[in-house]
Design a protein around this motif. Structure first.
Motif, PDB file in Angstrom:
ATOM      1  N   LYS A   1       5.577   4.380   2.074  1.00  0.00           N
ATOM      2  CA  LYS A   1       6.090   5.546   2.813  1.00  0.00           C
ATOM      3  C   LYS A   1       6.877   5.100   4.047  1.00  0.00           C
ATOM      4  N   GLU A   2       6.384   4.054   4.735  1.00  0.00           N
ATOM      5  CA  GLU A   2       7.073   3.562   5.930  1.00  0.00           C
ATOM      6  C   GLU A   2       8.467   3.035   5.572  1.00  0.00           C
TER       7      GLU A   2
ATOM      8  N   THR B   1       0.853  -1.199   0.000  1.00  0.00           N
ATOM      9  CA  THR B   1       0.000   0.000   0.000  1.00  0.00           C
ATOM     10  C   THR B   1       0.884   1.244   0.000  1.00  0.00           C
ATOM     11  N   ASP B   2       0.260   2.390  -0.245  1.00  0.00           N
ATOM     12  CA  ASP B   2       1.009   3.648  -0.227  1.00  0.00           C
ATOM     13  C   ASP B   2       1.610   3.903   1.148  1.00  0.00           C
ATOM     14  N   GLU B   3       0.875   3.491   2.207  1.00  0.00           N
ATOM     15  CA  GLU B   3       1.386   3.677   3.568  1.00  0.00           C
ATOM     16  C   GLU B   3       2.630   2.815   3.804  1.00  0.00           C
ATOM     17  N   GLU B   4       2.607   1.590   3.287  1.00  0.00           N
ATOM     18  CA  GLU B   4       3.767   0.712   3.448  1.00  0.00           C
ATOM     19  C   GLU B   4       4.966   1.239   2.665  1.00  0.00           C
TER      20      GLU B   4
END
Length: 581
Positions: free
Chosen positions: A444-445, A439-442
């Motif tokens: 970014k992390e 995902t986009d969150e992953e």
């Protein structure tokens, strides 16, 4: 060789079979037309009425249209078959190359593989197109036309039995001469492509050292060698055309002279005008078929070496394969080298690694220090089974790496190589090489852990920023951080950083190591570096020299026990970062 190539025809088998059938029908029509014309000429000479002439004219129109239809159909399905065959051939080669181990890749140079998938496939495609069309058309036309010529001209047709052996001997001599030349020229094509590849890839280095003139001279030399060999081959092949023309004119002179004499002296009893006109047409057809046949021979001769080079790739089996009943799960990140020795080829006299006995616990952080040529990279390549150990056993998660399914093993061993590669596409697309479903969150992390998020957010398109081929529009340090983030997205049990923070400053390097230590404590981390600061907080540090492990210990222990480690540490602290390498 032919059997191996035919496997790539597959769904184009119907078109490949239909082409010779349509060509055969076209040839039949073309051979009957002169016979009908001869009958028409005789009817006109005999004073037949318009009804008979019109009937013959209609028959000729229908036959011409049928010949046209068969020819057009043959051309269409032939194009489909040959282009489809070439597509499948490139696909099969590319898929085979994807399965190659590093050892297989070392056997074929990159430039050679590019030549084989482009120039060589094109040569084989042209030869295939000629084989299913011209190679069928030429002998059929030759046989049918000779039969009809014998029917129409009797003993006069025997002139062709004299001409054909002359052409056959000439063709054999030409092929015998050009075969070795084409074999040599394709090897030089590889060298030419290698020169281009190196120059384009290293353009910045070439310009920074003002070596354009040298590169031009190197390219000129490679191009000149290809030109010379091709010129020699073409000069020999050029003999084919005048030989064909000579035979054509000899036949035509004989047919015109002897035919005219026969008509005049016999008063048309032995040979009439219609037969004579048909004989002339059949003469052209016979010689034209011989010329086409010679073209096919020339193309097949050129393609034979290309076909051999293609088959070499298709038949090359990967030296690394998954076992019949592979282990499908990696238990943990523990690594064991049980008296491992390794060399890159069986012919090599010296081992790159000698008697490595090393045991790493899961979750441990290991640093590796050593000079250039100390085989640090060779050591870590055995863990993900990019190569197999020559002697001894390498274990991951308590199992011999050769027992694992290759995909399973490599998904759990993330390697950020010394030479970082990014591909054309957006930053997101490059990052998702690590996990296509991230995902986009992953994303970014992972980038935050790799200290890449900060510079990505400064781009106008941020994570949708387009990366040029090879990552040429980002700096070396940015490229390294993106590659680290990509590896983290795999969520591996083992993470290997092969000198992959060399282009970032010491502060960023420290932040990356801190993030790795805090966020993935259970992942085994192996850090190869030239800077002592990059490894000094590791649980253990290996000092390598000449393919062996000289010392193992913590930073403080190695300062006391390892002369090599102490010298590197002292030189870096006295001379600063500029003396690291």
């Amino acid at each position: 060789m032919i059997k191996e190539l035919m496997k790539s025809i597959r769904e184009y088998k119907r078109d490949s079979i239909l082409t010779p059938i349509l060509v055969s029908l076209e040839v039949v029509m073309e051979c009957i037309i002169p016979f009908v014309v001869a009958q028409l000429v005789n009817e006109i000479k005999a004073g037949s009425g318009m009804g008979v002439i019109s009937r013959y004219g209609l028959i000729l129109v229908v036959m011409a249209l049928m010949s046209l239809a068969f020819g057009a159909g043959a051309g269409s399905v032939c194009a489909s078959a040959s282009c489809g065959f070439a597509k499948n051939l490139r696909k099969d080669m590319f898929y085979r190359i994807q399965d190659f181990s590093f050892e297989n890749i070392d056997k074929f140079s990159t430039s050679s593989l590019v030549t084989r998938m482009t120039t060589d496939v094109m040569n084989v495609q042209l030869a295939f197109m000629m084989l299913i069309r011209l190679a069928i058309r030429s002998p059929l036309m030759l046989i049918f036309s000779f039969a009809m010529a014998f029917i129409m001209g009797g003993k006069m047709a025997l002139i062709f039995l004299v001409v054909i052996p002359i052409l056959g001997i000439g063709l054999f001599a030409v092929i015998h001469k050009v075969g070795p030349l084409f074999k040599r020229v394709f090897r030089k094509y590889d060298a030419l492509n290698n020169s281009i590849q190196e120059n384009v890839k290293g353009m910045r280095v070439v310009k920074s050292f003002v070596r354009e003139a040298y590169e031009k001279e190197k390219f000129h030399h490679a191009a000149e060698e290809v030109c010379q060999d091709f010129t020699r081959a073409e000069k020999i092949l050029a003999i084919n055309s005048p030989l064909m023309q000579f035979c054509l004119y000899v036949v035509m002179i004989f047919v015109l002279s002897f035919g005219s004499y026969t008509i005049i002296t016999s008063g048309g009893l032995d040979l009439d005008v219609g037969q004579f006109s048909a004989l002339l047409v059949y003469s052209f057809q016979i010689l034209n078929s011989l010329m086409m046949f010679s073209m096919v021979f020339v193309m097949v001769t050129m393609a034979a070496e290309s076909a051999q080079r293609i088959v070499e790739v298709l038949k090359e089996d990967s030296t690394l394969t998954s076992p019949a009943d592979p282990v499908e799960e990696v238990a943990d990140g523990s690594i064991d080298f049980d008296h491992v020795s390794f060399k890159y080829s069986l012919q090599a006299e010296k081992m790159a690694l000698a008697d490595i006995d090393l045991h790493i616990r899961s979750g441990e952080t290991i640093g590796i220090i050593g000079g250039t040529g100390s085989s640090k990279s060779s050591l870590i390549q055995l863990i993900s089974r990019l190569y197999d150990a020559t002697e001894g056993v390498v274990k991951v998660g308590g199992k011999d790496v050769r027992e694992y399914d290759l995909e399973v093993l490599r998904n759990q061993v993330a390697v950020v190589l010394q030479k970082n590669i990014l591909f054309s596409g957006t930053i997101k697309e490059n990052l998702r090489w690590g996990n296509q479903n991230a995902t986009d969150e992953e994303l970014k992390e992972a980038c935050c852990l790799a200290q890449a998020d900060e510079f990505i957010m400064q781009f106008p398109d941020q994570y949708d920023t387009h990366i040029e081929q090879g990552g040429s529009n980002v700096s070396g340090g940015q490229k390294q951080r993106l590659c680290i983030a990509r590896a983290l997205l795999k969520k591996p049990k083992i993470l290997i950083l092969d000198d992959s923070t060399s282009a970032v400053d010491t502060r960023t390097d420290a932040q990356i190591r801190k993030a790795l230590r805090e966020y993935i404590p259970e992942t085994t981390k192996i850090i190869i570096a030239q800077r002592i600061s990059s490894v000094q907080d590791a649980d253990r540090i290996l000092v390598m020299d000449g393919g062996t492990i000289c010392n193992i210990g913590t930073h403080e222990e190695l300062l006391k026990t390892s002369e090599i480690y102490r010298e590197v540490y002292t030189s870096q602290n006295k001379g600063g970062d500029s003396d690291e390498k």
